[in-house]
Write a protein that holds these residues in place. Structure first.
Motif, mmCIF file in Angstrom:
data_model
loop_
_atom_site.group_PDB
_atom_site.id
_atom_site.type_symbol
_atom_site.label_atom_id
_atom_site.label_comp_id
_atom_site.label_asym_id
_atom_site.label_seq_id
_atom_site.Cartn_x
_atom_site.Cartn_y
_atom_site.Cartn_z
ATOM 1 N N LEU A 63 -5.850 0.509 -5.240
ATOM 2 C CA LEU A 63 -5.975 1.500 -6.755
ATOM 3 C C LEU A 63 -5.419 3.011 -6.128
ATOM 4 N N VAL A 64 -3.863 3.140 -7.664
ATOM 5 C CA VAL A 64 -3.747 4.270 -6.843
ATOM 6 C C VAL A 64 -3.184 5.479 -7.630
ATOM 7 N N TRP A 65 -3.778 6.458 -7.255
ATOM 8 C CA TRP A 65 -3.687 7.901 -8.247
ATOM 9 C C TRP A 65 -2.566 7.924 -9.302
ATOM 10 N N GLY A 66 -2.858 8.012 -10.581
ATOM 11 C CA GLY A 66 -2.017 8.255 -11.546
ATOM 12 C C GLY A 66 -1.084 6.924 -11.405
ATOM 13 N N ASP A 67 0.677 6.997 -11.462
ATOM 14 C CA ASP A 67 1.597 5.979 -11.627
ATOM 15 C C ASP A 67 2.212 5.459 -9.879
ATOM 16 N N PRO A 68 1.885 4.687 -9.300
ATOM 17 C CA PRO A 68 2.187 4.043 -8.111
ATOM 18 C C PRO A 68 3.827 4.607 -7.327
ATOM 19 N N SER A 69 4.376 4.656 -8.423
ATOM 20 C CA SER A 69 5.820 5.078 -8.336
ATOM 21 C C SER A 69 6.285 6.256 -8.276
ATOM 22 N N LEU A 70 5.181 7.746 -8.062
ATOM 23 C CA LEU A 70 5.560 8.506 -8.019
ATOM 24 C C LEU A 70 4.911 9.870 -6.834
ATOM 25 N N TYR A 71 5.728 10.121 -5.957
ATOM 26 C CA TYR A 71 4.719 10.749 -5.240
ATOM 27 C C TYR A 71 3.600 10.164 -4.497
ATOM 28 N N GLU A 72 4.185 8.345 -4.339
ATOM 29 C CA GLU A 72 2.948 7.919 -3.265
ATOM 30 C C GLU A 72 3.995 7.091 -2.594
ATOM 31 N N SER A 73 3.082 6.920 -1.584
ATOM 32 C CA SER A 73 3.764 6.225 0.701
ATOM 33 C C SER A 73 3.216 5.286 -0.006
ATOM 34 N N THR A 74 2.474 4.897 -0.872
ATOM 35 C CA THR A 74 1.626 3.347 -0.945
ATOM 36 C C THR A 74 2.919 2.273 -0.696
ATOM 37 N N LEU A 75 3.992 2.789 -2.023
ATOM 38 C CA LEU A 75 4.705 1.533 -2.426
ATOM 39 C C LEU A 75 5.936 1.862 -1.556
ATOM 40 N N ALA A 76 6.103 2.385 -0.661
ATOM 41 C CA ALA A 76 7.122 2.644 0.128
ATOM 42 C C ALA A 76 6.893 1.222 0.936
ATOM 43 N N ILE A 77 5.194 1.511 1.883
ATOM 44 C CA ILE A 77 4.626 0.847 2.612
ATOM 45 C C ILE A 77 5.073 -0.934 2.246
ATOM 46 N N ALA A 78 4.244 -0.592 1.100
ATOM 47 C CA ALA A 78 4.400 -2.196 0.510
ATOM 48 C C ALA A 78 5.213 -2.870 0.473
ATOM 49 N N GLN A 79 6.486 -2.019 0.071
ATOM 50 C CA GLN A 79 7.792 -2.881 0.411
ATOM 51 C C GLN A 79 8.065 -3.008 1.273
ATOM 52 N N ASP A 80 7.817 -2.128 2.733
ATOM 53 C CA ASP A 80 7.856 -3.072 3.852
ATOM 54 C C ASP A 80 7.378 -3.881 4.845
ATOM 55 N N LEU A 81 5.997 -4.122 3.960
ATOM 56 C CA LEU A 81 4.901 -5.634 4.358
ATOM 57 C C LEU A 81 5.962 -6.628 3.882
ATOM 58 N N VAL A 82 6.321 -6.250 2.302
ATOM 59 C CA VAL A 82 6.728 -7.463 1.860
ATOM 60 C C VAL A 82 7.765 -8.101 2.707
ATOM 61 N N ALA A 83 8.650 -6.887 2.550
ATOM 62 C CA ALA A 83 10.309 -7.587 3.199
ATOM 63 C C ALA A 83 9.634 -7.950 4.747
ATOM 64 N N ALA A 84 8.982 -7.754 5.689
ATOM 65 C CA ALA A 84 8.486 -7.706 7.489
ATOM 66 C C ALA A 84 7.975 -9.273 6.784
ATOM 67 N N GLY A 85 7.833 -9.529 5.790
ATOM 68 C CA GLY A 85 6.355 -11.227 5.772
ATOM 69 C C GLY A 85 7.078 -12.301 4.791
ATOM 70 N N ALA A 86 8.297 -11.709 4.672
ATOM 71 C CA ALA A 86 9.187 -12.115 3.683
ATOM 72 C C ALA A 86 9.508 -14.131 3.800
ATOM 73 N N GLY A 87 9.784 -14.374 5.106
ATOM 74 C CA GLY A 87 10.683 -15.448 5.639
ATOM 75 C C GLY A 87 9.278 -15.615 6.049
ATOM 76 N N GLY A 88 7.559 -15.361 6.231
ATOM 77 C CA GLY A 88 6.714 -16.140 6.912
ATOM 78 C C GLY A 88 6.442 -17.133 6.672
ATOM 79 N N ASP A 89 5.406 -17.917 7.424
ATOM 80 C CA ASP A 89 4.279 -19.240 6.186
ATOM 81 C C ASP A 89 3.598 -18.979 5.431
ATOM 82 N N ALA A 90 3.386 -17.446 5.183
ATOM 83 C CA ALA A 90 2.415 -17.621 3.757
ATOM 84 C C ALA A 90 2.765 -16.381 3.200
#
Ligand SMILES: C[S@@+](CC[C@H](N)C(=O)[O-])C[C@H]1O[C@@H](n2cnc3c(N)ncnc32)[C@H](O)[C@@H]1O
Length: 257
Positions: A110-137
């Motif tokens: 749950l992200v305060w306001g909009d997740p795209s504006l001055y929130e680091s959560t989205l950048a880190i989630a993108q990194d996690l998705v990129a890192a897990g892209a080729g895994g089993d799940a």
């Protein structure tokens, strides 16, 4: 099979500033990841809890992610310090997501306001998705918008953010310390812990200031910066003493000739 992360914008104050899509997601997620920042405000934690209580009819499993300390406030090399903090966070969140999010499940932030504006959560989630892209799940990501403080400010003052055919800049306060950028006439300023508006040359500028937008403590002040800046400083100082913290956003607008 796959796993999903969903970043749910919950609006920047008023609990009604949440979309129906976000309400559905709150009901449907299997686990909530809560980031505990070193300076997390109790009021924001309570606001997130209230959103869950209002929109979730079944118990929600919660996993806490304790943020590493933020060294860059005192760091000589700001960019290097941010990069190191991000990589620590990425490693910690990645381990938690792998441990807590089973195949076929959806985890929410749950992200305060909009997740795209001055929130680091989205950048880190993108990194996690990129890192897990080729895994089993593999992980996928959804981002659900919420009403940002920048838009709430405009609505509360009943003004358009842009003037006809012109651009608007959204800026952290540290980038306007020396005044308005030369070629920009409208700047929405966020993340101002130092009352930057009171330190810049006010000639020719109007300000539309809002604090605690969308809450019972909301304060709105607008006018020529030279005339209202002391009123804003006094209101801000009184509120800071009373509440112990301030969230404020403002539009600096070059007056039309
Ligand atoms: C880390 S940023 C998060 C911004 C958020 N994602 C958004 O869309 O509004 C925090 C900054 O947003 C602004 N802010 C957030 N909520 C606010 C509110 N209710 N009233 C005024 N400013 C707010 C302040 O400038 C604060 O320093």
């Amino acid at each position: 099979m796959s796993r999903e992360l969903v970043l749910i914008g919950i609006g920047a104050g008023d609990p009604d500033w949440i979309t129906l899509e976000a309400v559905r997601a709150i009901e449907e997620i299997d686990v909530q990841f809560v980031v505990l920042k070193e300076d997390e405000l109790d009021d924001l934690v309570a606001a997130r809890r209230a959103v869950i209580e209002r929109h979730r009819t079944t118990p929600l499993r919660t996993v806490e992610l304790r943020d590493p300390p933020r060294p860059w406030r005192t760091a000589a090399d700001y960019n290097a310090a941010v990069a190191q903090w991000r990589s620590q966070r990425r490693a910690q969140w990645g381990a938690a997501v792998d441990a807590e999010l089973a195949d076929g499940r959806t985890g929410g932030f749950l992200v305060w306001g909009d997740p795209s504006l001055y929130e680091s959560t989205l950048a880190i989630a993108q990194d996690l998705v990129a890192a897990g892209a080729g895994g089993d799940a593999p992980l996928s990501l959804r981002v659900l918008p919420g009403v940002s403080s920048a838009l709430a400010l405009a609505a509360r003052h009943r003004i358009p953010l842009n003037r006809q055919g012109r651009a608007v800049q959204i800026s952290p306060a540290r980038l306007v310390r020396d005044g308005m950028p030369a070629d920009v006439d409208d700047v929405v300023v966020m993340l101002d812990g130092r009352q930057t508006f009171a330190a810049i040359d006010p000639a020719g500028l109007d300000v539309y200031w809002g604090a605690y937008l969308g809450t019972a403590d909301e304060i709105l002040i607008a006018g020529p910066l030279a005339e209202v800046r002391d009123t804003i400083l006094a209101a801000r100082a009184e509120a800071a003493t009373r509440k112990g913290w301030v969230f404020d956003t403002y539009l600096l607008r070059r007056r039309s000739p």
